[in-house]
Design a protein around this motif. Structure first.
Motif: not given
Length: 84
Positions: A52-62
């Motif tokens: 699976a492709r990994t992406v950074k969380s769009p949530n600023p807390a994470f």
């Protein structure tokens, strides 16, 4: 021919066998998936992984977390297109 095939398998196991872990089929797995019943209490070698492709969380807390991103429906859609 069988001798050579067995030799190739043994060599591959020695060289890259550590990349393919063994998984023990437990009674809990069989309860969840009855198709595994012939393999109960056996160790099987994993031969494929769902990447699976990994992406950074769009949530600023994470922001420092990476998440797997995949949509199983896209695989089903491709499968359906193949047969139509």
């Amino acid at each position: 021919m069988r001798y050579y095939g067995q030799w190739m398998r043994d060599e591959a196991e020695k060289r890259i066998g550590h990349l393919y872990p063994k998984i023990k089929i437990t009674p809990e797995m069989v309860a969840a998936r009855p198709d595994l019943s012939p393999y109960a209490d056996r160790e099987l070698t994993v031969i494929a992984w769902l990447w699976a492709r990994t992406v950074k969380s769009p949530n600023p807390a994470f922001y420092m977390w990476m998440f797997r991103w995949h949509r199983p429906s896209c695989y089903q859609l491709k499968q359906a297109r193949r047969y139509t």
